[in-house]
Design a protein around this motif. Structure first.
Motif, PDB file in Angstrom:
ATOM      1  N   PHE A  24       0.835  -1.205   0.000  1.00 25.35           N
ATOM      2  CA  PHE A  24       0.000   0.000   0.000  1.00 25.35           C
ATOM      3  C   PHE A  24       0.871   1.256   0.000  1.00 25.35           C
ATOM      4  CE2 PHE A  24      -3.258  -2.605   2.650  1.00 25.35           C
ATOM      5  CZ  PHE A  24      -3.551  -3.368   1.532  1.00 25.35           C
ATOM      6  N   GLY A  25       1.950   1.235   0.789  1.00 24.26           N
ATOM      7  CA  GLY A  25       2.843   2.389   0.858  1.00 24.26           C
ATOM      8  C   GLY A  25       3.611   2.631  -0.425  1.00 24.26           C
ATOM      9  N   ALA A  26       3.874   1.558  -1.166  1.00 23.81           N
ATOM     10  CA  ALA A  26       4.567   1.701  -2.444  1.00 23.81           C
ATOM     11  C   ALA A  26       3.687   2.375  -3.482  1.00 23.81           C
ATOM     12  CB  ALA A  26       5.003   0.319  -2.949  1.00 23.81           C
ATOM     13  N   LEU A  27       2.386   2.107  -3.424  1.00 28.06           N
ATOM     14  CA  LEU A  27       1.487   2.557  -4.490  1.00 28.06           C
ATOM     15  C   LEU A  27       0.779   3.874  -4.193  1.00 28.06           C
ATOM     16  CD1 LEU A  27      -0.018   2.130  -7.161  1.00 28.06           C
ATOM     17  CD2 LEU A  27      -1.637   0.671  -5.907  1.00 28.06           C
ATOM     18  N   PHE A  28       0.030   3.942  -3.097  1.00 26.34           N
ATOM     19  CA  PHE A  28      -0.938   5.020  -2.923  1.00 26.34           C
ATOM     20  C   PHE A  28      -0.344   6.414  -2.732  1.00 26.34           C
ATOM     21  CE2 PHE A  28      -3.507   1.273  -1.301  1.00 26.34           C
ATOM     22  CZ  PHE A  28      -4.104   1.068  -2.545  1.00 26.34           C
ATOM     23  N   PRO A  29       0.742   6.607  -1.969  1.00 27.30           N
ATOM     24  CA  PRO A  29       1.265   7.967  -1.802  1.00 27.30           C
ATOM     25  C   PRO A  29       1.756   8.612  -3.095  1.00 27.30           C
ATOM     26  CG  PRO A  29       2.070   6.544  -0.054  1.00 27.30           C
ATOM     27  CD  PRO A  29       1.423   5.652  -1.074  1.00 27.30           C
ATOM     28  N   LEU A  30       2.231   7.830  -4.036  1.00 31.50           N
ATOM     29  CA  LEU A  30       2.759   8.391  -5.284  1.00 31.50           C
ATOM     30  C   LEU A  30       1.819   8.197  -6.473  1.00 31.50           C
ATOM     31  CD1 LEU A  30       6.516   7.337  -4.977  1.00 31.50           C
ATOM     32  CD2 LEU A  30       5.579   9.640  -4.823  1.00 31.50           C
ATOM     33  N   LEU A  31       0.635   7.665  -6.230  1.00 34.12           N
ATOM     34  CA  LEU A  31      -0.296   7.401  -7.334  1.00 34.12           C
ATOM     35  C   LEU A  31      -0.757   8.684  -8.012  1.00 34.12           C
ATOM     36  CD1 LEU A  31      -1.876   5.387  -9.004  1.00 34.12           C
ATOM     37  CD2 LEU A  31      -3.643   5.347  -7.215  1.00 34.12           C
ATOM     38  N   SER A  32      -1.032   9.731  -7.236  1.00 29.02           N
ATOM     39  CA  SER A  32      -1.468  10.997  -7.832  1.00 29.02           C
ATOM     40  C   SER A  32      -0.353  11.603  -8.687  1.00 29.02           C
ATOM     41  CB  SER A  32      -1.901  11.987  -6.748  1.00 29.02           C
ATOM     42  OG  SER A  32      -0.818  12.338  -5.913  1.00 29.02           O
ATOM     43  N   VAL A  33       0.889  11.505  -8.209  1.00 30.80           N
ATOM     44  CA  VAL A  33       2.034  12.013  -8.977  1.00 30.80           C
ATOM     45  C   VAL A  33       2.183  11.218 -10.268  1.00 30.80           C
ATOM     46  CG1 VAL A  33       4.515  12.466  -8.935  1.00 30.80           C
ATOM     47  CG2 VAL A  33       3.173  12.708  -6.839  1.00 30.80           C
ATOM     48  N   TYR A  34       2.009   9.895 -10.190  1.00 30.88           N
ATOM     49  CA  TYR A  34       2.085   9.032 -11.373  1.00 30.88           C
ATOM     50  C   TYR A  34       1.032   9.412 -12.407  1.00 30.88           C
ATOM     51  CZ  TYR A  34       1.419   4.779 -14.180  1.00 30.88           C
ATOM     52  OH  TYR A  34       1.259   3.893 -15.219  1.00 30.88           O
ATOM     53  N   LEU A  35      -0.200   9.607 -11.957  1.00 30.85           N
ATOM     54  CA  LEU A  35      -1.295   9.935 -12.881  1.00 30.85           C
ATOM     55  C   LEU A  35      -1.094  11.300 -13.530  1.00 30.85           C
ATOM     56  CD1 LEU A  35      -4.297   8.655 -10.732  1.00 30.85           C
ATOM     57  CD2 LEU A  35      -3.391   7.602 -12.812  1.00 30.85           C
ATOM     58  N   GLU A  36      -0.466  12.221 -12.798  1.00 29.43           N
ATOM     59  CA  GLU A  36      -0.230  13.551 -13.344  1.00 29.43           C
ATOM     60  C   GLU A  36       0.971  13.573 -14.280  1.00 29.43           C
ATOM     61  OE1 GLU A  36       0.641  18.150 -11.828  1.00 29.43           O
ATOM     62  OE2 GLU A  36       0.647  16.486 -10.387  1.00 29.43           O
ATOM     63  N   GLN A  37       2.092  13.016 -13.847  1.00 27.77           N
ATOM     64  CA  GLN A  37       3.334  13.149 -14.596  1.00 27.77           C
ATOM     65  C   GLN A  37       3.455  12.147 -15.739  1.00 27.77           C
ATOM     66  OE1 GLN A  37       6.810  13.221 -12.089  1.00 27.77           O
ATOM     67  NE2 GLN A  37       6.146  15.033 -10.963  1.00 27.77           N
ATOM     68  N   GLU A  38       2.994  10.913 -15.547  1.00 28.79           N
ATOM     69  CA  GLU A  38       3.177   9.897 -16.579  1.00 28.79           C
ATOM     70  C   GLU A  38       1.937   9.659 -17.433  1.00 28.79           C
ATOM     71  OE1 GLU A  38       5.303   6.414 -15.855  1.00 28.79           O
ATOM     72  OE2 GLU A  38       6.929   7.420 -14.778  1.00 28.79           O
ATOM     73  N   LYS A  39       0.758  10.037 -16.931  1.00 31.28           N
ATOM     74  CA  LYS A  39      -0.473   9.829 -17.700  1.00 31.28           C
ATOM     75  C   LYS A  39      -1.130  11.132 -18.130  1.00 31.28           C
ATOM     76  CE  LYS A  39       0.017   5.425 -17.322  1.00 31.28           C
ATOM     77  NZ  LYS A  39       0.434   4.620 -18.501  1.00 31.28           N
ATOM     78  N   GLY A  40      -0.675  12.272 -17.593  1.00 36.83           N
ATOM     79  CA  GLY A  40      -1.146  13.582 -18.052  1.00 36.83           C
ATOM     80  C   GLY A  40      -2.556  13.941 -17.641  1.00 36.83           C
ATOM     81  N   LEU A  41      -3.072  13.383 -16.568  1.00 33.06           N
ATOM     82  CA  LEU A  41      -4.427  13.713 -16.120  1.00 33.06           C
ATOM     83  C   LEU A  41      -4.419  15.036 -15.362  1.00 33.06           C
ATOM     84  CD1 LEU A  41      -5.826  10.293 -14.785  1.00 33.06           C
ATOM     85  CD2 LEU A  41      -5.707  11.147 -17.138  1.00 33.06           C
ATOM     86  N   ASN A  42      -5.539  15.783 -15.437  1.00 32.17           N
ATOM     87  CA  ASN A  42      -5.663  16.974 -14.601  1.00 32.17           C
ATOM     88  C   ASN A  42      -6.108  16.546 -13.205  1.00 32.17           C
ATOM     89  OD1 ASN A  42      -8.613  16.845 -14.440  1.00 32.17           O
ATOM     90  ND2 ASN A  42      -8.647  17.673 -16.538  1.00 32.17           N
ATOM     91  N   HIS A  43      -6.141  17.497 -12.260  1.00 30.92           N
ATOM     92  CA  HIS A  43      -6.379  17.119 -10.866  1.00 30.92           C
ATOM     93  C   HIS A  43      -7.819  16.682 -10.615  1.00 30.92           C
ATOM     94  CE1 HIS A  43      -2.464  17.899  -9.127  1.00 30.92           C
ATOM     95  NE2 HIS A  43      -2.379  19.004  -9.839  1.00 30.92           N
ATOM     96  N   THR A  44      -8.758  17.194 -11.378  1.00 33.66           N
ATOM     97  CA  THR A  44     -10.133  16.712 -11.234  1.00 33.66           C
ATOM     98  C   THR A  44     -10.232  15.256 -11.663  1.00 33.66           C
ATOM     99  OG1 THR A  44     -11.053  18.930 -11.586  1.00 33.66           O
ATOM    100  CG2 THR A  44     -12.529  17.057 -11.950  1.00 33.66           C
ATOM    101  N   GLN A  45      -9.609  14.909 -12.795  1.00 33.82           N
ATOM    102  CA  GLN A  45      -9.575  13.516 -13.238  1.00 33.82           C
ATOM    103  C   GLN A  45      -8.835  12.635 -12.229  1.00 33.82           C
ATOM    104  OE1 GLN A  45      -7.706  14.241 -17.070  1.00 33.82           O
ATOM    105  NE2 GLN A  45      -9.613  13.773 -18.159  1.00 33.82           N
ATOM    106  N   ILE A  46      -7.729  13.165 -11.689  1.00 33.75           N
ATOM    107  CA  ILE A  46      -6.981  12.422 -10.673  1.00 33.75           C
ATOM    108  C   ILE A  46      -7.856  12.179  -9.445  1.00 33.75           C
ATOM    109  CG2 ILE A  46      -5.031  12.536  -9.048  1.00 33.75           C
ATOM    110  CD1 ILE A  46      -3.502  14.079 -11.236  1.00 33.75           C
ATOM    111  N   GLY A  47      -8.615  13.214  -9.042  1.00 33.08           N
ATOM    112  CA  GLY A  47      -9.509  13.077  -7.899  1.00 33.08           C
ATOM    113  C   GLY A  47     -10.560  12.004  -8.120  1.00 33.08           C
ATOM    114  N   ILE A  48     -11.061  11.908  -9.351  1.00 30.38           N
ATOM    115  CA  ILE A  48     -12.068  10.883  -9.676  1.00 30.38           C
ATOM    116  C   ILE A  48     -11.449   9.491  -9.582  1.00 30.38           C
ATOM    117  CG2 ILE A  48     -13.524   9.947 -11.520  1.00 30.38           C
ATOM    118  CD1 ILE A  48     -13.913  12.849 -12.480  1.00 30.38           C
ATOM    119  N   VAL A  49     -10.257   9.330 -10.164  1.00 29.38           N
ATOM    120  CA  VAL A  49      -9.588   8.024 -10.134  1.00 29.38           C
ATOM    121  C   VAL A  49      -9.259   7.619  -8.702  1.00 29.38           C
ATOM    122  CG1 VAL A  49      -7.524   6.739 -10.809  1.00 29.38           C
ATOM    123  CG2 VAL A  49      -8.638   8.245 -12.459  1.00 29.38           C
TER     124      VAL A  49
END
Length: 393
Positions: A24-49
């Motif tokens: 859990f510690g490997a994935l969840f704390p950096l998941l928002s950074v991953y979705l923003e930097q590597e997948k290009g999602l905006n923060h509203t989309q990140i919030g939904i995911v």
């Protein structure tokens, strides 16, 4: 001298929590950074995911519980949940666009949501039967979480790839399955059905009010786990710095969890809840005023108080507020509201607020909601004091 079967099982349970929460510690704390930097999602989309994870928890935890009650095979179900979550973790980096990323996280959450309640059910049953302490099991989860964020943060910073968070997640869950060899097979059976217990608890006003306060206090705490990495980067930190911050934050929980019962016995449940929630409120307010990265790192250790003390104190209060025959149901509802609904709502709203007012604005919002939650705890205290006076009159 050979360890007794009970001690051996105790160590394997601790090992499971270490590996599971490492994942859990490997994935969840950096998941928002991953979705923003590597997948290009905006923060509203990140919030939904991100909010899909706790939202699925609300619906899936009762389903896992019902399947467990029907099959009487919680250990087998735990193996299935951990293995399936591990496999979806390996697949997820191949997904690219927002709809598939959302569907992928939903699939992962369907199985990941079963890991904690199933393992808690088995381990709580074990410690009650063998006179052990749950806190000495759960603290290994805090250690695993803290070490994972630190290690994975350094690996991703060194390699330049955030996909490692999924590989570490999958590997850790697979290792946790191995430790299940010595797990107890069954948990205690409940004597009151969920529907009956719910009808009883709805009539308990202090219990319902405390659920609302938990929603307001602990929802932001859990949402912070997803956005704290973004916040660290916004104040000039690095991915390694994110790992260090989480190491300090999550690592500080373990000693407070270990000594939580002594602290609660000395100061009282309500005082500990109000104090730990006030620490959270102050921390979020500080972050609203855009502190330096050094101040942020220094204040991460207060999470030991806001989480390490709040969790055991809140569980004890829930058991105190609920009638004896529906305590198991009360704990389940508390978990769904705090870990599920509160997490989902504040994770989603956090993403929306960041898009409009930035990450500092999000923490100002969190501080305000936590303050409202504290006021409700004072109301719970007055109600419980009045009830005790009526009983002694």
């Amino acid at each position: 001298m050979a360890k007794s079967p009970t001690e051996k099982t105790y160590r394997f349970i601790q090992m499971f929590y270490l590996f599971a929460f490492f994942g859990f510690g490997a994935l969840f704390p950096l998941l928002s950074v991953y979705l923003e930097q590597e997948k290009g999602l905006n923060h509203t989309q990140i919030g939904i995911v991100l909010s899909a994870l706790p939202l699925l928890t609300i619906f899936m935890q009762p389903i896992w519980g019902m399947i467990s009650d029907y099959t009487r095979r919680p250990k087998l179900l735990l193996i299935i949940a951990a293995l399936a979550a591990s496999m979806f973790g390996l697949i997820y980096p191949w997904m690219q666009i927002f709809p598939t990323l959302l569907i992928g996280i939903i699939c992962l959450a369907m199985f990941q949501s079963g890991i904690v309640p199933l393992s808690d059910s088995l381990s709580l049953s074990f410690v009650q039967k063998n006179n052990k302490e749950y806190g000495n099991i759960r603290l290994w989860g805090a250690i695993g979480f803290a070490v994972a964020v630190f290690v994975v943060g350094r690996v991703t910073d060194h390699t330049g790839s955030l996909s490692w968070i999924f590989y570490f997640f999958s590997l850790a869950l697979f290792l946790s399955i191995i430790s299940l060899i010595q797990f107890p097979k069954r948990a205690d059976e409940v004597s009151v059905s969920f529907r009956t217990g719910l009808k009883i608890l709805i009539k308990q006003k202090p219990f319902l009010l405390f659920l609302v306060s938990t929603f307001l206090i602990f929802g932001p705490v859990l949402a912070n786990n997803y956005y704290f990495g973004t916040f660290i980067l916004s104040v000039g930190g690095t991915l390694s710095g994110v790992g260090l911050a989480f190491l300090l934050a999550a690592g500080s929980e373990a000693p407070f969890m270990k000594f939580s019962q002594q602290i609660i016995n000395r100061f009282g449940i309500i005082f500990v809840i109000i104090f730990s929630a006030s620490v959270s409120c102050g921390r979020w307010l500080l972050y609203y005023f855009e502190p330096s990265s050094e101040v942020v790192y220094a204040t991460t250790i207060v999470q030991g108080i806001s989480v390490g003390l709040y969790i055991p104190a809140a569980l004890l209060l829930i058991r105190e507020l609920a009638p004896d025959d529906v305590r198991a149901t009360a704990v389940g509802i508390y978990s769904a509201v705090g870990n599920g609904l509160g997490n989902a709502v504040f994770t989603f709203l956090g993403g929306v607020v960041i898009d409009f007012w930035g990450v500092n604005g999000m923490y100002g919002f969190f501080s305000g909601m936590t303050f409202l939650g504290i006021l409700l705890v004072f109301k719970v205290k007055r109600w419980t004091n009045s009830s005790r006076k009526e009983l002694t009159a």
